[in-house]
Every structure is written in structure tokens, then in C-alpha cells.
Motif scaffolding. Sequence first.
Motif, PDB file in Angstrom:
ATOM      1  N   THR A 187       0.784  -1.333  -0.103  1.00 20.62           N
ATOM      2  CA  THR A 187      -0.003   0.144  -0.053  1.00 20.62           C
ATOM      3  C   THR A 187       0.820   1.255  -0.114  1.00 20.62           C
ATOM      4  N   PHE A 188       1.834   1.286   0.782  1.00 22.31           N
ATOM      5  CA  PHE A 188       2.828   2.431   0.788  1.00 22.31           C
ATOM      6  C   PHE A 188       3.580   2.730  -0.552  1.00 22.31           C
ATOM      7  N   ILE A 189       4.152   1.616  -1.173  1.00 19.78           N
ATOM      8  CA  ILE A 189       4.534   1.875  -2.571  1.00 19.78           C
ATOM      9  C   ILE A 189       3.410   2.436  -3.532  1.00 19.78           C
ATOM     10  N   HIS A 190       2.465   1.715  -3.500  1.00 20.99           N
ATOM     11  CA  HIS A 190       1.418   2.236  -4.339  1.00 20.99           C
ATOM     12  C   HIS A 190       1.049   3.610  -4.337  1.00 20.99           C
ATOM     13  N   THR A 191       1.067   3.973  -3.136  1.00 18.87           N
ATOM     14  CA  THR A 191       0.539   5.513  -2.732  1.00 18.87           C
ATOM     15  C   THR A 191       1.696   6.497  -2.989  1.00 18.87           C
ATOM     16  N   LEU A 192       3.048   6.101  -3.004  1.00 20.26           N
ATOM     17  CA  LEU A 192       4.061   6.928  -2.964  1.00 20.26           C
ATOM     18  C   LEU A 192       4.222   7.876  -4.132  1.00 20.26           C
ATOM     19  N   PRO A 193       3.861   7.555  -5.267  1.00 26.15           N
ATOM     20  CA  PRO A 193       3.646   8.416  -6.763  1.00 26.15           C
ATOM     21  C   PRO A 193       2.770   9.341  -6.271  1.00 26.15           C
ATOM     22  N   LYS A 194       1.414   9.018  -5.548  1.00 31.54           N
ATOM     23  CA  LYS A 194       0.449  10.146  -5.418  1.00 31.54           C
ATOM     24  C   LYS A 194       0.879  11.160  -4.534  1.00 31.54           C
TER      25      LYS A 194
ATOM     26  N   PHE B 151       3.381  13.631  -6.316  1.00 30.86           N
ATOM     27  CA  PHE B 151       2.673  14.481  -6.989  1.00 30.86           C
ATOM     28  C   PHE B 151       1.906  15.881  -6.272  1.00 30.86           C
ATOM     29  N   VAL B 152       1.549  15.325  -5.004  1.00 31.55           N
ATOM     30  CA  VAL B 152       1.122  16.465  -4.288  1.00 31.55           C
ATOM     31  C   VAL B 152       2.282  17.299  -3.773  1.00 31.55           C
ATOM     32  N   TYR B 153       3.553  16.770  -3.422  1.00 35.45           N
ATOM     33  CA  TYR B 153       4.602  17.399  -3.015  1.00 35.45           C
ATOM     34  C   TYR B 153       5.386  18.279  -4.331  1.00 35.45           C
ATOM     35  N   LEU B 154       5.020  18.082  -5.383  1.00 30.53           N
ATOM     36  CA  LEU B 154       5.385  18.984  -6.559  1.00 30.53           C
ATOM     37  C   LEU B 154       5.552  20.173  -6.456  1.00 30.53           C
ATOM     38  N   PRO B 155       4.345  20.943  -6.280  1.00 25.07           N
ATOM     39  CA  PRO B 155       4.527  22.392  -6.064  1.00 25.07           C
ATOM     40  C   PRO B 155       4.990  23.092  -4.912  1.00 25.07           C
ATOM     41  N   ILE B 156       5.078  22.051  -3.812  1.00 25.79           N
ATOM     42  CA  ILE B 156       5.708  22.489  -2.590  1.00 25.79           C
ATOM     43  C   ILE B 156       7.442  22.676  -3.115  1.00 25.79           C
ATOM     44  N   PHE B 157       8.026  21.385  -3.746  1.00 25.02           N
ATOM     45  CA  PHE B 157       9.264  21.438  -3.953  1.00 25.02           C
ATOM     46  C   PHE B 157       9.934  22.849  -5.083  1.00 25.02           C
TER      47      PHE B 157
ATOM     48  N   MET C 146      10.225  13.842   4.786  1.00 26.75           N
ATOM     49  CA  MET C 146      10.277  13.207   5.697  1.00 26.75           C
ATOM     50  C   MET C 146       8.743  13.162   6.233  1.00 26.75           C
ATOM     51  N   CYS C 147       8.393  14.680   6.574  1.00 26.81           N
ATOM     52  CA  CYS C 147       7.187  14.728   7.080  1.00 26.81           C
ATOM     53  C   CYS C 147       6.039  14.031   6.336  1.00 26.81           C
ATOM     54  N   MET C 148       6.187  14.329   5.044  1.00 25.54           N
ATOM     55  CA  MET C 148       5.233  13.738   4.018  1.00 25.54           C
ATOM     56  C   MET C 148       5.166  12.081   3.891  1.00 25.54           C
TER      57      MET C 148
END
Length: 370
Positions: A237-244, A247-253, A355-357
Motif C-alpha cells: 500500500t505504501f509503494i502504491h501510494t508513493l507516486p500520488k 505528485f502532491v509534493y511537486l508544487p511545494i518543491f 520526511m514529514c510527508m
Amino acid sequence: MSHGKIRADKTCLNCGHLVEERFCPHCGQENTETKQPFHYLFTHFIEDFTHYDGQFWKTIRYLLLNPGRLTKEYLTGKRQTYVAPVKLYIFISFITFLLPSLFSGSEEYDDKQNKKEITAKELKEKQTEEKITKFTDSLALQLKSKNIKNQKPETYKDAKITEVNGNDIETDALSETNDGKMSVLGATNMKQFDSLYAKKVSDRRVFDFLRPFASKVFHLQDQGLGKEEILNRFSETFIHTLPKALFVYLPIFAFFLWIFHNKKKWWYFDHGIFTLHYFSFLLLGILILIFFNRFLDMIPDNIFVSVLQILAYMGGVIYIFIYFFIAHHRVYESSRGISLLKGFLLLIINFIGIMCMLLLLMYISFMMMH
């Protein structure tokens, strides 16, 4: 390029303009026959994305082996030669999400088939061994409990044993019982957990924090899942959710890049392109490591395979860090010293953010297991 048959009629079916060659000069639609064989649905998608003229493979080669060049080329206007950044990220994210799940599904099927192949004799022997083990463990537990109760109060306290509903239970935060079940704060079901909660007045914050985890663990165990199966489901479940989550972290980066660079020279759009390419590289690297790990799993365990696996992971992590510094220096064209300083600050800030994410993602992944 598509290999569909060109229409004899030179009038574009989309806009009505004259088409002298293969593509309409007004709208860009390909002037091919409207009736196509069934396999065209699949081959057209592959041809449209990869562009057999080398667009896709050139993009992948630059993405993996030439840090920063893809972003620099795109920002200077050379965009038709490469796959668009958003399209590239979505495609790589899709295959990173899809392919490991397909392989894990096949492995689960193989495990089920292997379990079915156990003979009745082996099963009977296994059940006999389990009965003997349970009997000896039960006898040892009774003797241990009797000895502890006969000790002095101080010794009994040091043993870290709590009696819940007549049972002696260890009070570790997360442990495994003798029968292979997972216990949370010494409880193996919600009734025991609530009983401990009522007694531990000073530690109720810990109980409140762990209550969702305990409820999920006990629910999965009630369904017949063991510790290993629960952990496997969590990792999948963790591996499958990681790409999502990435994607959410993109604008933060991209926002952190925007803060550290000249606002007049570099727009947020430019940082977004750099971010899309770097995260596409990260996802592709993760996918390569996953398949490399699956490949090593098929080889019998030995020292050489273990060393090779460790070296591959270490090399992958080091390359990811070096890749960022090289790409950052090439794209933003600052001096090496300034680039290194900004790069380290950006990595530290984003490391904390990621890490927080990941901690939040681990919580969400655990609660999403079913």
C-alpha cells in the motif's frame, strides 16, 4: 509516427483545409483512413507516445544520464524534440504505480498455488508440531507466571507484566505473542486495549495516539492475517501510494526553488519544469530499483547477492544526490559555490518536508490497508 494509411482525399476531416502531405497544416490532424483494424487502438497509443523517431527514448536517456539537460533544452524552446514534462511525469508515475502491483499480484498467486501443493501428510505433521509447541509454551507460561507471582513486589514490577482479564500480558508498545499475533501495548484485542486504557491513567495520551493503529491491527488479525501478511500489505500500500504523494509534493518543491532564486529571471513555471523532470527521474529510479530487487529475489540467497543489493541501493541513493547538484548547477547557471550552498539548503529543507510527508503517508497507508 503513425503508420496508418493516408486518405486519397486531401481534404482534412477535422477543419476542411487542404492537406498536401500527411498532417494538416492548419489543425495538425493526421489525414489517415477513419476505419482501422482493432490492434490500431493499442499500437496508435504506443506510437503516439514514443514517436518511433526517437523522441521518447531520447527523453529517457537525457533524463537518466544527463542531469539538467532536458530542463535546459525545454526552457530554451526546444520542446518538440522531447516528451512534454507533464506528459512524461504522468506516464512514468503510471507505470511506477501499475507494474509493481502486477508483479506482486502474480507473486501472491504463486504463493497460493504453492500452499495448495502441501500434501495431507505434511499438513498433519505441521498440525502435530503446532500442538506440541502450544502445549510446551502454555506450560512454560504457567510456570513463569507462578514464579513471578511468588516473587517480591519489586521483582514483579521489574518483570513488566500486567494482568488483563486474568491474562499476563507484556506491556511493550508493539510486540509479537507466542501464537504469532501482534500486540499493541500488551493487548491483542480492543477489549484488552480498553481495559489497559482504564488502568493507565497517566499514559492515556499514548493509548489515544495508538488507538487507530490498534483498531486496524486487531481488525486485520480478526480476518485471519498474521504479522508477516500485515507488514506485506502495508509495504504494498505504501509503494502504491508513493507516486500520488510525490505528485502532491511537486508544487511545494517548486516553491522552495522559487524562494532561493532570482524572481525576475526565473519564474515559478521554470521551477515547475525542473521539478517535474527531477521527480520523473526519482520515480524512474524507484522503478528500476524495484525491478532490480525483484530480479535478485529470484536468485538463491548468498553473500554475493546480498553485497550486490547493498551496493545497488547505496549507489542509487548517492546518484540521486549527485544528480540534483549537477542538474541544479546546469539549469540555474550559478557559480559552483553558490550552487552547492543553495543545493544543500534545498536538500535539507526538502528532506525535512519529504520526511514529514512520508510519515503522514505511512499513517495513511496503514489506515488504508484492507
